[in-house]
Each structure stands twice: as C-alpha cells, then as structure tokens.
Design a protein around this motif. Structure first.
Motif, PDB file in Angstrom:
ATOM      1  N   LEU A 199       0.806  -1.223   0.000  1.00  0.00           N
ATOM      2  CA  LEU A 199       0.000   0.000   0.000  1.00  0.00           C
ATOM      3  C   LEU A 199       0.845   1.283   0.000  1.00  0.00           C
ATOM      4  CD1 LEU A 199      -2.733   1.484   0.147  1.00  0.00           C
ATOM      5  CD2 LEU A 199      -2.666   1.189   2.625  1.00  0.00           C
ATOM      6  N   LYS A 203       0.665   4.273  -2.843  1.00  0.00           N
ATOM      7  CA  LYS A 203       0.393   5.684  -2.513  1.00  0.00           C
ATOM      8  C   LYS A 203       1.461   6.594  -3.131  1.00  0.00           C
ATOM      9  CE  LYS A 203      -2.616   5.735   1.402  1.00  0.00           C
ATOM     10  NZ  LYS A 203      -2.864   6.062   2.777  1.00  0.00           N
ATOM     11  N   ASP A 206       0.533   7.677  -6.710  1.00  0.00           N
ATOM     12  CA  ASP A 206      -0.569   8.621  -6.935  1.00  0.00           C
ATOM     13  C   ASP A 206      -0.159   9.928  -7.629  1.00  0.00           C
ATOM     14  OD1 ASP A 206      -3.111   7.682  -6.541  1.00  0.00           O
ATOM     15  OD2 ASP A 206      -3.201   8.153  -4.400  1.00  0.00           O
ATOM     16  N   LEU A 228      -7.847  -1.286  -1.385  1.00  0.00           N
ATOM     17  CA  LEU A 228      -6.762  -0.525  -2.015  1.00  0.00           C
ATOM     18  C   LEU A 228      -7.318   0.688  -2.764  1.00  0.00           C
ATOM     19  CD1 LEU A 228      -3.730  -0.314  -2.686  1.00  0.00           C
ATOM     20  CD2 LEU A 228      -4.120  -1.845  -4.617  1.00  0.00           C
ATOM     21  N   GLU A 231      -8.060   3.758  -0.834  1.00  0.00           N
ATOM     22  CA  GLU A 231      -6.890   4.504  -0.334  1.00  0.00           C
ATOM     23  C   GLU A 231      -6.198   5.329  -1.421  1.00  0.00           C
ATOM     24  OE1 GLU A 231      -5.569   4.564   2.781  1.00  0.00           O
ATOM     25  OE2 GLU A 231      -7.116   3.264   3.622  1.00  0.00           O
ATOM     26  N   LEU A 232      -6.592   5.107  -2.691  1.00  0.00           N
ATOM     27  CA  LEU A 232      -5.850   5.726  -3.802  1.00  0.00           C
ATOM     28  C   LEU A 232      -6.703   6.693  -4.604  1.00  0.00           C
ATOM     29  CD1 LEU A 232      -4.007   2.606  -5.304  1.00  0.00           C
ATOM     30  CD2 LEU A 232      -3.123   4.239  -3.628  1.00  0.00           C
TER      31      LEU A 232
END
Ligand code: MG
Length: 370
Positions: A199, A203, A206, A228, A231-232
């Motif tokens: 993870l 990130k 991004d 996932l 979180e993105l």
C-alpha cells in the motif's frame, strides 16, 4: 438459421518480431488454436489465445483443446442456430473454460455477420469506424532500454503507453518515463504481482498522474482491491479478475475498481462481452478492450468489439508490426499516426482473410470434426 456442418481446429505458432517479457516468463511466438466453423459454404473464424502455461489464467492450450474436442464441439455440431447467442445455451453444462468457449462462439458470430453481409461491429451496433489504441512495453532489463522502447512507440504515434511493473521495478521506471513525457497517457499493469502490504508503494504512485493501475492484486481479491482503491486517487482497473458478467457485478458492488479491461476470450465470448458492456454502462464503470497478443483473427474481433460505445479508453490493440512480420491474416493492421487509432475492417464478418499458405506454414496440428 444456420446449421453447423463442420468445425476445424488449426493449432498455429507464429513468431513474434520481438520477444515479450512478462512477470511469468518470456514468449517468443504466439501459439493459439484458430477455430473454423463451416456452414452453407461460409467459414467463420475464432481464436483461442490461451497460453501454454497456467500462469495468466488457469486455461492452457492443452486444456482448451481437451474441452473443445470432448465437450463443446460435440454439443454444437449439426445443431441449427437462429442467432449467435444460441451458442452459449449448448455450453451451459460445461463449467468455466471461457477461452475454449469464446473461440467457438466468436466464430459463429463471424458466420452470422457474413450471412447478413455486414461487418461484425454492426451485429451489436458499434459506433466507431476507428478505435483509439495504445501499446504495451514489456519488462525491460534497465531504464535506458525502457526509455528507448517508449521513445520508439511515441515516435510511431502511440498516445497511450502501458508499462508492466513487478515488485522492484515500479517507482523508478514510472518516474523516468513521467519526467520525460509529462503529458503522456501513461498506465501500469502489475499482473497480480503485488499485495496489500505494498500500500505505501501504491500511494507513492498517486502523484504520477497515471491513467490507471491495472490488476495490482491477486485474481480473486475483489475485497482487497476495494480496500486498495479506497486509499488511492489513481483508478484501479481489473483485468485477470474479470471472467464473467457476475465478476463485474461483484466489482461494481464492492467498488473494487473504476475501470474494466475486457478481454473477449477471458469472459467466454461476445454474448458475455455485451452483457458486461451493459452492466458497466449502467454503473458508470469505464472500460477498454484488452489483448492477448492475438493473431489477425483475434485482433480483428477485438477491434469490432472496441467500437461499442462504452469502450471509451484506448484499447491494447496495436498495429500488426508490433507483433508479427507475417500475420496469418490479410490485410495487416496499421496505426493511424495522427490520432493513435486503428481502422475497423468494413468487409462482412470479422473482415480479414485467413491466408491458406500461412496457415499451412505456421500450423503445428490440425483436427476436423463433421
Ligand atoms: Mg493486464
């Protein structure tokens, strides 16, 4: 109405211009089963592009041949069909094996389109004459070689580039290409080689303004993909996970992704593709048409499908010269450089002709059932 009179399986192996390196190995040639379905003096073509090893999907050319010859072909031979959608009714007893099913089913769609004297795309109201396409760069040994590959494809006119990533080959290659091409439509495909422990790495991706991250996690990790994605900012795309319309229902319900890479072989054919297309359209899920390094037969089918209205992102359908010096079909496909598109064939059916001399040249096995 048509009656299936005979079915031929042509096993072929066509050399690639350059080898393709994946997370799971290197491929020097494209081996596939070309399926020819005959009726009323016409021949419909389909392609089973399963790999020889069960690394990408569980199906292989050996299992597909077994399922075709022992179950699918006997269930279809001599049957009267009123529409290409009828094919799947004869296959319902066979669980799984979508690539074996799709090869036969697509050949029947080609036959029906030929009988109606219309291009395949008109059988399902395609809306494009030219399809936006991109190109995939295979895994390279180092950054200079990767940059050289990307430079070459950008010079050829490709406006969307896909990089393959594996653990240890992610951040640096993406950084190198993004710095060189700040506005390029850039995406990455992980082919399930990561897990949720990565993870923090995802990130870090991004800020690179990637079009999408394709299939980061394992095939059946719909729930983990949803965690996932939450979180993105970068959209996730599911590829290997999508084997049926019900997989798409799951992905939509769980918000596992924002984009679907549709491969007609992997979802069992054109009837299922149309069902998935409808599901995605209703849910506002974007889609694009993926490729399996197909010969001209499979590539033509992909081009027709990519004319569907919800295929709004560039497909993985590159020009013939990206793959083969000599393909099994004519005419070859060329990139329209000014807009990174390929023109969809306009002749009846899939709109390309299988060349008999090349079929014999590249053929490794042949079976005929009547
Ligand atoms: Mg992929």
């Amino acid at each position: 109405m048509l009656k299936i009179e005979s079915i031929e399986l042509h096993h072929v192996s066509i050399p690639f211009v350059n080898s393709f390196k994946f997370a799971s190995g290197t491929k020097l040639d494209h081996s596939c089963i070309l399926v020819a379905v005959k009726s009323n003096g016409l021949t419909g073509w389909g392609e089973c592009p399963a790999f020889e090893e069960p690394y990408y999907t569980y199906e292989t050319l050996t299992t597909a041949n077994y399922i075709l010859t022992n179950f699918l072909i006997p269930s279809l031979l001599g049957k009267n069909l009123y529409s290409p959608q009828d094919v799947m009714r004869y296959f319902t007893k066979v669980r799984g094996h979508p690539m074996a099913k799709a090869a036969l089913e697509c050949a029947v769609w080609d036959l029906f389109a030929q009988i109606q004297r219309i291009p395949l795309s008109q059988m399902f109201s395609g809306v494009r004459e030219r399809v936006p396409v991109g190109v995939t760069v295979s895994l390279e040994k180092d950054i200079p070689r990767l940059v050289a590959q990307v430079d070459q494809f950008v010079a050829q006119g490709y406006k969307r580039i896909k990089l393959k990533i594996i653990p240890g080959w992610e951040l640096k290659p993406i950084q190198a290409i993004r710095e060189r091409y700040p506005n390029l439509m850039l995406m990455v495909d992980a082919n399930s080689s990561f897990n949720l422990h990565h993870l923090p790495l995802f990130k870090e991706l991004d800020p690179f303004n990637l079009l999408m991250i394709e299939q980061p996690l394992t095939v059946d990790d719909f729930y983990e993909h949803s965690l996932l994605q939450a979180e993105l900012k970068t959209p996730l795309c599911l590829d290997e996970s999508i084997e049926s319309p019900s997989d798409v229902v799951t992905a939509i319900a769980l918000k596992s992704c924002q984009i679907i890479n549709l491969k007609v072989s992997r979802v069992g054919g054109i009837t299922n593709t149309l069902a998935i297309h409808q599901l995605c359209e209703q849910a506002g899920m974007k889609m694009w048409c993926g490729g399996m390094l197909e010969s001209g037969v499979g590539r033509a089918i992909n081009l027709h499908l990519a004319t569907l209205p919800n295929f709004t992102l560039p497909g993985d359908i590159s020009a013939t010269e990206r793959y083969f010096a000599e393909d099994i079909t004519e005419p070859h496909f060329y990139l329209n450089q000014q807009n990174s598109t390929i023109t969809v064939p306009t002749l009846p059916g899939i709109g390309v002709q299988v060349q008999k001399d090349r079929l014999h040249k590249f053929r490794t096995n042949y079976q005929c059932y009547s």
